[in-house]
Design an enzyme around this catalytic site. Sequence first.
Site: not given
Lengths: 328, 525
Positions: B228, B233, B396
Amino acid sequence: MKVCPEGLYVEPGGFYVDPVRPVERAVITHGHSDHARPGHANVLATSGTLAIMRQRLGEGAGGAQQALEYGEAIRIGDVTVRLAPAGHVLGSAQVVLEYNGSRVVVSGDYKRTFDRTCAPFEPVPCDVFITEATFGLPVFRHPPDLGEVRKLIHSLEIFPERSHVVGVYALGKCQRLITLLRAAGYDRPIYLHGALEPICKLYEGFGIALGELRPATVAVKEELKGALVMAPPGAVADRWARRLTDPVVAMASGWMRVRQRARQRGVELPLVISDHADWDELTQTLEDVGAPEVWVTHGREEALVHHATQRGIRARALALVGFEEEGA
Amino acid sequence: MNRFATLIDALVFMPSRNGKIRLLADFFSTTPDPDRGWALAALTEALTFNEAKPAAIRQLVAARVDPELFALSYDYVGDLAETVALIWPERHDRANSLPPSLPEVVDTLRAAKRAQVMDLVEGWLDTLDSSGRFALLKLITGSLRVGVSARLAKTALAEWGKVDVGELEECWHGLTPPYLDLFAWLEGRSERPAAGHGAGFRPLMLSHPLEEEDRAGLNPADYSAEWKWDGIRVQLVAKGGERRVYSRTGDDVSGAFPDIVDHMSFDAVLDGELLVARGEGEVASFNDLQQRLNRKAVTAKMLQEFPAWVRLYDILFDGDEDLRGLTFLERRARLERWYGAVQPRRMDLSPLVPFAGWAELEALRENARENSIEGLMLKRRDSAYTAGRPKGPWFKWKRGALTLDTVLMYAQRGHGKRSSYYSDFTFGVWRGDELVPVGKAYFGFTDAELVELDRWVRNRTVRKYGPVREVEPGLVLEVAFDSVHPSNRHKSGLAMRFPRVHRIRWDKPAGEADRLETLQRMVVA
């Protein structure tokens, strides 16, 4: 006339107008705490102002109190004193002083807009006009007050489950806003913070109808949903307001005209309603009284002095200290 | 214009997101076409016309108002558009001339030549009231700044029209102001407008945090893992010659990233993480990335100092082929194939992280200490690309936070529901025998704890500065944060990322809180 640490002193009469420290003899223009201070030995004011002072100051309202109604004249020393309506709050007056054939008018705080709760401002032609300038910048123009009240009523319609808490000064603004709401057709009960109740009762005693008022302090939380609540400005964003469900915070003040100022105070619904003259009223009043000399007591003096000077009026700023923004 | 102005005013003062949605919904339901559509276009910055420069507006007002009075007023108010809106002298014959409608203003401005703009504006200023003048001036200077993003406007439309926001996103790009077909659909008068798509934003697939109890029910063999990345994003859309970079909320941020847009010479929709490079393929800190965010335009110097690139992890469209229905593994294979064929510059692939079981993965996660890695992503191998945040396919798994014992120094009042509480806390650590502030946190505690913190602040105040109170150094806050970076903005020379109150250490004496050196050692270069 001269400016002393105690305030504006009328020498041939031996008295002060709205002194900021206790004096022997005081003439008081109106009941706001920055003008009507405690501890003077002799107080002269309208009966409305005296009633307000007795309620707010108790023993401090003055040793001997003498009422002088609008239009009546009295002689103090070598000076003839008369009180003329100022249109600011109940009992508010301008002080008209005559001495040796010339006339000085001390405006106190005033406005020109129609207000159901007090007598309308009366322009008095004079040689020296001593004026306030709380909103002495041309950005301050108060819109029609009924339009502002309609914004509040519209918000109550869009957010029917949220309490609407309006920050208002206890003396004047609160009662004027209530009469405006009633005139706009709002007839539900209005809930009041405890600090606002006594003055409302006093106004009602002077024959001003305010409709159904209920104490917000004991009202159950459920009852306050979607209700209109009024509180002093300091209480609306503080612990007191926690009893309200997701409140819409409104504030009724001339300062609300400037967005950034409203946002700084966390106001979601600013209502530009003021008991002070806006720029147009200030400049119109200078025309109306026709005084060749103007003194500016407090507020944003610089712009008004500049404006008057440009119109051929001798103008100066007195920069009196001790006057805050209560009632703005 | 009046209704639009009233809306702008209300939005300016509305602190809460939900409140803004309500105001917009009320506006859409009570305002006719095409006014509401043009307002929507103005709010989402979908209008283009010759904008007016501040200097031209100053010139207009100089012809009407005494310069000294204007200067004093501008000084007091601080904002040009607002000062002009408030000070503009009203004409007494205003009642005889109707203020322009928003469609009239927009149509006229779109047709006008640059040289005509200020004459038009002057005429309108004479017929509008102060709220109308404010809205007009904000409109013609090109930014409303009322806290409404495109995403928020769409959410409001979807809630009002009782449709899914994803559905609205699907057709959004085919729409043009004043959006008559959109409103017809939302009012149930017609079918949904055709998915015009083109270079429009496709709703993203989002993940859930992986909780301890989730893990027990999951079979590691069903999932692929990726790092991650600590960037932002983005969705890259290159379609029919148009190129767009969208943030995760669907806001178009292409203008800030020309260095990415330049290399989007393909036809695809991609999902990835925007990062800033330092040296060869190395990820710079989030601080460096922040230099590039929230800008409408960037300088050549910034492009050189903070070059952006995108680490790709999914493909939604390859040409006109919609891949969202394929499984993750299939899409991954398509992404790798696509990347090999196109070889786009300023982009690379986020590698898969092989692992045998939870224990191995947990060790990988704990040992990854580079600043660019926030933790791991787990993606179910057989899952399709589904808009929104479905529970199960994507998780996540952030690495453990760093913690530090700090001392509460200042508290500030919150906003909205928290306006009566001191809820924003500035905390510091010891340097010698003085405290230096190292960060600010306003969440991480419960409502009950907030009541106690508020009381503590009120009772221990030593000084007040407007809405801020300085308190005596007597309360230890254990603060959790993701990482810490050098920063010249702070007195301590350090800035924390995502600080939050982890625990309130009512029991711990302030003197035993951590020292600045401890925090300095946590900096990862």
